[in-house]
Design a protein around this motif. Structure first.
Motif, PDB file in Angstrom:
ATOM      1  N   GLU A 188      12.393   1.571  -2.440  1.00 57.26           N
ATOM      2  CA  GLU A 188      11.583   0.317  -2.555  1.00 57.26           C
ATOM      3  C   GLU A 188      10.217   0.541  -2.253  1.00 57.26           C
ATOM      4  O   GLU A 188       9.498   1.417  -1.446  1.00 57.26           O
ATOM      5  N   ASP A 189       9.325  -0.295  -2.718  1.00 53.55           N
ATOM      6  CA  ASP A 189       7.846  -0.334  -2.476  1.00 53.55           C
ATOM      7  C   ASP A 189       7.184   0.949  -2.683  1.00 53.55           C
ATOM      8  O   ASP A 189       7.359   1.641  -3.516  1.00 53.55           O
ATOM      9  N   GLY A 190       6.490   1.564  -1.485  1.00 56.98           N
ATOM     10  CA  GLY A 190       5.873   2.785  -1.612  1.00 56.98           C
ATOM     11  C   GLY A 190       6.886   3.972  -2.054  1.00 56.98           C
ATOM     12  O   GLY A 190       6.481   4.987  -2.285  1.00 56.98           O
ATOM     13  N   GLY A 191       8.112   3.956  -1.568  1.00 61.39           N
ATOM     14  CA  GLY A 191       8.973   4.804  -1.925  1.00 61.39           C
ATOM     15  C   GLY A 191       9.820   4.717  -3.261  1.00 61.39           C
ATOM     16  O   GLY A 191      10.538   5.609  -3.454  1.00 61.39           O
ATOM     17  N   ALA A 192       9.534   3.761  -3.873  1.00 61.01           N
ATOM     18  CA  ALA A 192      10.416   3.487  -5.154  1.00 61.01           C
ATOM     19  C   ALA A 192      10.208   4.817  -6.167  1.00 61.01           C
ATOM     20  O   ALA A 192      11.265   5.168  -6.519  1.00 61.01           O
ATOM     21  N   TRP A 193       8.986   5.231  -6.619  1.00 57.46           N
ATOM     22  CA  TRP A 193       8.765   6.193  -7.338  1.00 57.46           C
ATOM     23  C   TRP A 193       9.139   7.409  -7.007  1.00 57.46           C
ATOM     24  O   TRP A 193       9.930   8.305  -7.677  1.00 57.46           O
ATOM     25  N   PRO A 194       8.845   7.768  -5.795  1.00 56.06           N
ATOM     26  CA  PRO A 194       9.389   9.179  -5.172  1.00 56.06           C
ATOM     27  C   PRO A 194      10.489   9.343  -5.072  1.00 56.06           C
ATOM     28  O   PRO A 194      11.315  10.400  -5.666  1.00 56.06           O
TER      29      PRO A 194
END
Length: 243
Positions: A188-194
């Motif tokens: 989610e948020d900053g961790g969504a794409w990684p």
């Protein structure tokens, strides 16, 4: 499998792209499925934009979305929509229209009773196992584990620098095949794409949508769930694996 998470607990303050009415959710779901999503997760909303488990609102929302898509449609049962476990259970037992599946956050009070009621009614259960909670240990002991539809490995670490490590730790806590059920991994948020990229490398199901992030991989605001799904499939490596 790439699930689109249409809105989550977000509201009008998060931008016009977030669908809040049944009609907007249906339109957004149709566009996301056309972009490649194979499953829908949605949070039905009150007229004020808050999450609700209301049987009436749920029925209206499901009817609108199912009129536009033929893929499975699931909903939340998050405690924020109804904090009292007994009242939450009563709401679910009062549903007149049933989703294909519903997520149950295993760290929340009353989770197992709620999951049992859903299974009894023929609704698939997505067991939400959040990082940073004792949900993985609870789920490992649960007699309902083999009966859930799938496990949602939900990475709550929003740092793009550490979210993948947190995801790997969560998967290790769960084991390679928790109760033999498939795993859907997402951030989610900053961790969504990684985390989505990690799911692609591990060949796990994943999800993307305005619930999990408002931004495209390049940091630009997303204009729609469909745009996020298209970007997610590219980052997930779907085209490379299916070519």
């Amino acid at each position: 499998m790439v699930q689109v998470c249409l809105n989550g607990p977000r509201g009008a303050a998060d931008g016009a792209a977030v669908p809040l009415s049944p009609e907007a959710m249906a339109e957004s779901a149709a566009a996301a499925v056309a972009a490649g999503a194979t499953d829908v997760h949605v949070h039905p909303k009150t007229p004020c934009g808050g999450d609700t488990l209301s049987p009436r609102v749920l029925a209206t929302t499901l009817e609108a979305i199912r009129a536009r898509v033929s893929v499975p449609v699931g909903v939340t049962t998050g405690a924020w929509a109804e904090p009292d476990p007994a009242a939450r259970l009563e709401r679910i037992r009062g549903w007149t229209a049933l989703p294909d599946h519903a997520s149950v956050n295993w760290h929340e009070p009353g989770a197992e009773e709620l999951a049992a009621a859903l299974i009894e009614r023929g609704v698939g259960v997505e067991a939400g196992i959040w990082s940073g909670t004792d949900a993985a240990a609870r789920f490992a002991r649960s007699p309902l584990g083999p009966r859930v539809l799938r496990v949602l490995a939900e990475v709550t670490d929003t740092s793009p620098d550490t979210a993948q490590d947190t995801a790997r730790a969560l998967l290790a806590d769960l084991g390679t095949a928790p109760h033999g059920r498939p795993v859907l991994l997402h951030g989610e948020d900053g961790g969504a794409w990684p985390v989505l990229r990690l799911a692609g490398r591990l060949r796990l199901a994943t999800r993307i949508g305005l619930e999990d992030t408002l931004l495209l991989p390049d940091g630009e605001p997303a204009s729609s769930n469909a745009q996020l799904v298209a970007a997610g499939l590219d980052r997930y490596g779907w085209a490379r694996r299916s070519s």
